[in-house]
Design a protein around this motif. Structure first.
Motif, PDB file in Angstrom:
ATOM      1  N   LYS A 193     -23.962  12.262 -18.591  1.00 23.69           N
ATOM      2  CA  LYS A 193     -23.651  12.418 -17.153  1.00 23.69           C
ATOM      3  C   LYS A 193     -22.636  13.543 -16.981  1.00 23.69           C
ATOM      4  CE  LYS A 193     -23.814   8.871 -14.522  1.00 23.69           C
ATOM      5  NZ  LYS A 193     -23.591   7.491 -14.012  1.00 23.69           N
ATOM      6  N   LEU A 194     -22.808  14.299 -15.895  1.00 24.77           N
ATOM      7  CA  LEU A 194     -21.896  15.410 -15.571  1.00 24.77           C
ATOM      8  C   LEU A 194     -21.150  15.053 -14.283  1.00 24.77           C
ATOM      9  CD1 LEU A 194     -20.928  18.445 -15.724  1.00 24.77           C
ATOM     10  CD2 LEU A 194     -22.968  19.012 -14.404  1.00 24.77           C
ATOM     11  N   VAL A 195     -19.852  15.346 -14.269  1.00 21.93           N
ATOM     12  CA  VAL A 195     -19.071  15.237 -13.032  1.00 21.93           C
ATOM     13  C   VAL A 195     -18.596  16.635 -12.671  1.00 21.93           C
ATOM     14  CG1 VAL A 195     -17.078  14.194 -11.872  1.00 21.93           C
ATOM     15  CG2 VAL A 195     -18.282  12.921 -13.657  1.00 21.93           C
ATOM     16  N   ALA A 196     -18.898  17.071 -11.436  1.00 24.43           N
ATOM     17  CA  ALA A 196     -18.578  18.449 -11.031  1.00 24.43           C
ATOM     18  C   ALA A 196     -18.132  18.490  -9.581  1.00 24.43           C
ATOM     19  CB  ALA A 196     -19.812  19.335 -11.214  1.00 24.43           C
ATOM     20  N   LYS A 197     -17.318  19.496  -9.265  1.00 25.49           N
ATOM     21  CA  LYS A 197     -16.973  19.786  -7.877  1.00 25.49           C
ATOM     22  C   LYS A 197     -18.050  20.702  -7.313  1.00 25.49           C
ATOM     23  CE  LYS A 197     -12.058  20.173  -8.913  1.00 25.49           C
ATOM     24  NZ  LYS A 197     -10.999  21.185  -9.102  1.00 25.49           N
TER      25      LYS A 197
END
Ligand code: 3Y8
Ligand code: NAP
Length: 251
Positions: A193-197
């Motif tokens: 999973k990726l968390v990005a702004k």
């Protein structure tokens, strides 16, 4: 009136604008907050550090006879952008925000849109995963609320204190990044999973395309609200606003 610009920088767009202004011999200064140890070299004079709030910025504009204020900061630099609106109004210095469009999900993407950093933390509730937390350094502590995950972090400068997350591996790298590099990175770390702004632009986009190629879900953090101000989304629009023709480099 001879132009004398202050550009609030820290983004790929600000660097492209700085080059176009230098190419045209426009008098300008590029401003950094001082978040990183060695900001990228620029073809314009730079200043580093806060102004001391909106009043401090207004004072800087007056004392330096600034004729135009360009806010080319990152979409998440909401406090700086809010101060620019206030200081420009207080001094009648024309303000233009140079900002890139937000990224948009493509049909096969799996984005979990969240309104803010707290929403991203909440979205990580659940069983342990291998999460690429590509948010930089300033907001890591919030994710200690979800210690069950193994985190991959990407920081501009080496951390000077222990990381606030129990299972975290930090790589030290400065963008812009490339898609193949980010695919390889996510594969090597078996990211799930990726968390990005939602930064938009090109300098941070590689990880979004890499997640798409690997069919990974993304927790996408929406941009903070910023007070209304005139905006441009290209160097040429900024140059036109300044009364210059298109930049010779076509940037
Ligand atoms: C200090 C100036 C240029 C500008 C390059 C862009 C692209 C590469 C991608 C990932 C995401 C992140 C982070 C990121 C990118 C560009 C751009 C962009 C994201 C530098 C720079 C400064 C900063 C500050 C830094 C933050 C951090 C954010 C890392 C220079 C390199 C995650 C944002 O350690 C810290 O304190 C870092 C803080 C604010 C966000 C955070 O919350 O930690 N940027 N980044 C600016 C100043 O002092 O005023 O050192 O040269 C600039 C760039 N970073 O000229 O080519 O335009 O966005 N920057 C995000 O988008 O999510 C990395 O790893 O994929
Ligand atoms: P922020 O939270 O909006 O601003 C906090 C304070 O930092 C401001 O009130 C101001 O201090 C100072 N500041 C911010 N940007 C500045 C600039 N360009 N020049 C001089 N002072 C500045 O800002 P941030 O999110 O920490 O971002 C800081 C810098 O990193 C900006 O240049 C931004 O473009 C860059 N950046 C940020 C991100 C991100 O994810 N936030 C990503 C890439 C690049 P005073 O109140 O004392 O004036």
């Amino acid at each position: 009136m001879t132009a004398n610009l202050l550009v609030l920088g820290g983004t790929t767009e600000a660097s492209a604008l700085a080059q176009a202004l230098a190419d045209r011999g426009v008098r300008a200064c590029l401003s950094y907050a001082g978040r990183t140890q060695t900001p990228r070299a620029q073809p314009l004079p730079i200043r580093i550090g806060g102004f001391g709030g909106p009043d401090g910025l207004a004072q800087y504009l007056r004392e330096n006879a600034i004729t135009h204020l360009v806010d080319a900061t990152h979409p998440f630099a909401a406090q700086m952008s809010g101060h620019a609106v206030l200081a420009a109004a207080a001094t009648n210095v024309p303000l233009l925000a140079f900002e890139r469009p937000a990224w948009r999900a493509e049909p096969d993407d799996s984005w979990h849109d969240v309104p803010d950093m707290a929403g991203a933390v909440a979205a990580l509730r659940g069983p342990a995963e291998r999460v690429f937390l590509a948010l930089g350094r300033m907001h890591l502590a919030a994710f200690a609320a979800q210690p069950q995950h193994t985190y991959l972090l990407r920081l501009v400068d080496a951390p000077t204190a222990p990381l606030p997350l129990p299972n975290a591996h930090a790589i030290i790298a400065r963008g812009p990044f490339d898609i193949q590099g980010d695919i390889a990175l996510m594969k090597a770390h078996r990211i799930t999973k990726l968390v990005a702004k939602n930064a938009g632009g090109h300098g941070a986009a590689a990880k979004i395309a890499a997640a798409r190629a690997l069919r990974l879900p993304i927790v996408m953090i929406a941009r903070p609200a910023i007070a209304p101000r005139p905006t441009a989304d290209s160097v040429d629009q900024v140059l036109a606003w300044l009364g210059h023709g298109a930049s010779p480099r076509g940037v």
